[in-house]
Design an enzyme around this catalytic site. Sequence first.
Site, PDB file in Angstrom:
ATOM      1  N   HIS A   1       0.809  -1.220   0.000  1.00 30.89           N
ATOM      2  CA  HIS A   1       0.000   0.000   0.000  1.00 30.89           C
ATOM      3  C   HIS A   1       0.847   1.278   0.000  1.00 30.89           C
ATOM      4  O   HIS A   1       0.428   2.309  -0.510  1.00 30.89           O
ATOM      5  CB  HIS A   1      -0.971   0.006   1.199  1.00 30.89           C
ATOM      6  CG  HIS A   1      -0.323   0.300   2.518  1.00 30.89           C
ATOM      7  ND1 HIS A   1       0.404  -0.648   3.208  1.00 30.89           N
ATOM      8  CD2 HIS A   1      -0.280   1.427   3.283  1.00 30.89           C
ATOM      9  CE1 HIS A   1       0.853  -0.126   4.342  1.00 30.89           C
ATOM     10  NE2 HIS A   1       0.447   1.142   4.413  1.00 30.89           N
ATOM     11  N   ASP A   2       2.060   1.219   0.540  1.00 31.21           N
ATOM     12  CA  ASP A   2       2.914   2.419   0.620  1.00 31.21           C
ATOM     13  C   ASP A   2       4.050   2.427  -0.403  1.00 31.21           C
ATOM     14  O   ASP A   2       5.004   3.195  -0.266  1.00 31.21           O
ATOM     15  CB  ASP A   2       3.519   2.538   2.022  1.00 31.21           C
ATOM     16  CG  ASP A   2       2.619   3.306   2.978  1.00 31.21           C
ATOM     17  OD1 ASP A   2       1.658   3.948   2.500  1.00 31.21           O
ATOM     18  OD2 ASP A   2       2.861   3.265   4.196  1.00 31.21           O
TER      19      ASP A   2
ATOM     20  N   LYS B   1       5.708   5.563  -1.708  1.00 27.50           N
ATOM     21  CA  LYS B   1       6.629   6.357  -0.900  1.00 27.50           C
ATOM     22  C   LYS B   1       8.089   6.138  -1.297  1.00 27.50           C
ATOM     23  O   LYS B   1       8.982   6.791  -0.755  1.00 27.50           O
ATOM     24  CB  LYS B   1       6.456   6.030   0.587  1.00 27.50           C
ATOM     25  CG  LYS B   1       5.167   6.599   1.166  1.00 27.50           C
ATOM     26  CD  LYS B   1       5.053   6.330   2.659  1.00 27.50           C
ATOM     27  CE  LYS B   1       3.781   6.952   3.230  1.00 27.50           C
ATOM     28  NZ  LYS B   1       3.608   6.650   4.662  1.00 27.50           N
TER      29      LYS B   1
ATOM     30  N   HIS C   1       1.740   9.784  -2.927  1.00 26.13           N
ATOM     31  CA  HIS C   1       2.208   8.399  -2.885  1.00 26.13           C
ATOM     32  C   HIS C   1       1.158   7.346  -3.261  1.00 26.13           C
ATOM     33  O   HIS C   1       1.515   6.325  -3.874  1.00 26.13           O
ATOM     34  CB  HIS C   1       2.861   8.075  -1.526  1.00 26.13           C
ATOM     35  CG  HIS C   1       1.912   7.668  -0.441  1.00 26.13           C
ATOM     36  ND1 HIS C   1       1.326   8.569   0.412  1.00 26.13           N
ATOM     37  CD2 HIS C   1       1.463   6.443  -0.053  1.00 26.13           C
ATOM     38  CE1 HIS C   1       0.564   7.925   1.284  1.00 26.13           C
ATOM     39  NE2 HIS C   1       0.614   6.648   1.026  1.00 26.13           N
TER      40      HIS C   1
ATOM     41  N   HIS D   1      -6.341   4.035  -0.736  1.00 24.48           N
ATOM     42  CA  HIS D   1      -6.336   3.666   0.683  1.00 24.48           C
ATOM     43  C   HIS D   1      -6.291   4.873   1.624  1.00 24.48           C
ATOM     44  O   HIS D   1      -6.454   4.720   2.841  1.00 24.48           O
ATOM     45  CB  HIS D   1      -5.170   2.706   0.990  1.00 24.48           C
ATOM     46  CG  HIS D   1      -3.817   3.347   1.016  1.00 24.48           C
ATOM     47  ND1 HIS D   1      -3.058   3.536  -0.118  1.00 24.48           N
ATOM     48  CD2 HIS D   1      -3.071   3.850   2.047  1.00 24.48           C
ATOM     49  CE1 HIS D   1      -1.919   4.112   0.205  1.00 24.48           C
ATOM     50  NE2 HIS D   1      -1.905   4.321   1.519  1.00 24.48           N
TER      51      HIS D   1
ATOM     52  N   ASP E   1      -4.032   0.632   8.434  1.00 23.25           N
ATOM     53  CA  ASP E   1      -2.921   1.587   8.309  1.00 23.25           C
ATOM     54  C   ASP E   1      -2.950   2.598   9.456  1.00 23.25           C
ATOM     55  O   ASP E   1      -1.912   2.903  10.077  1.00 23.25           O
ATOM     56  CB  ASP E   1      -3.049   2.301   6.965  1.00 23.25           C
ATOM     57  CG  ASP E   1      -1.838   3.151   6.628  1.00 23.25           C
ATOM     58  OD1 ASP E   1      -0.756   2.899   7.190  1.00 23.25           O
ATOM     59  OD2 ASP E   1      -1.975   4.074   5.813  1.00 23.25           O
TER      60      ASP E   1
END
Length: 395
Positions: free
Chosen positions: A268-269, A272, A297, A321, A350
Amino acid sequence: MPVSVSPFSETDMKLMHGISHQVSVAIEQSHLYRESTERAMELSHNIETIKVMHEIDTGILSTIKSKEILDMVARLIARLIPCDRATIMLVDAEKQAFIYTAGFGADFVPKGSVVPFKDTSAAAILKTGRAVYEANLKDVKDLLPLEKRFAAEGFLSHIRVPISLKGGIIGILTVGSKRPAAYSAEDLSTLENLASQIGVALENARRVEDLDALFIGTVKSLSAAIDAKSKWTAGHSERVCAYAMKIGSTLGLNPKELKELELASLLHDIGKIGTYESILEKPGKLTDEEMAIVKEHPGKGAEILAPIKQLKAILPAIKYHQEYYDGSGYPEGIKGEAIPRYARIISVADTVDAMGADRPYRKGRPWEAIIAEIKRCSGTQFDPQVVDAFLRAEK
């Protein structure tokens, strides 16, 4: 000298000759009828065997999961060979035992049971590599515990054949009957062909499972590399994944959906990867410009993963998200059910991990405060159903 007189007249002789001929024809017709019936039965059995083998082949091609393959074969085997039980035991070399994996009829041995090699004569097949036929267990002296239990339950005869994979025996396929001498050489041949099919199917399944494990391992390594950009986020994606999987299970997601949710939460990240470490490490409040970079991101993450066709289903979860249930999130401000389900789950997971972790600008919150905040934001930031599932999963 007395004259010999036949007790039967010429008419009687002709009549008996006619009856004899009719009896002979009737017997011949009876033999022909019996032969034709037996041939019809044999043909019917051969047709059924072909049909079942085709069903097994079709079923094997439709699944890549070893357990599903074995369950399907065990379910269909009774249509090939009359039997009161059929079992498939897989070898566990580390435990020096068999694991009862699939089958029916042996209810006194629960699925998943561990059967030590020393407790069953099936272990001999691992050394010889040859099938074994027992016509009557009552005639066998010094039965080992498993076979003794079968005999006590009324099972008298069985055929066992090895299931091989890459030259080694990985399991035993058994059919058993409560009748003595229940099986023929043809039954043995059928079982050996079936065991060969199972071996090929399991080999293919293992290759796919190995590739899947490699893929998941690569994804986890990638997510760990992203989290490692800052000491404050180390392990974040793995923890988010753990929360998300609990929520997904509580919501009743099926195995395919849970697999997709696992991948989405781990990645999900990923956007970044292009975020400056100075922003992630900043101890104070972010400027509007810095916050704008952070908000990029989710979209960047979806763009990075877009070329990978295996991840197409999770792209919406990556991109959305950070959306809020009331429409005040980013990147597009969508709300409610318009936010993809996986994204709504990841949003809660998260936030839970982020609130509990230390950051350069604050200490992590205690669990009670996190729960209170999640409840407070239900219906605004978070989907109420997802919040409810999270609370139930964490009780």
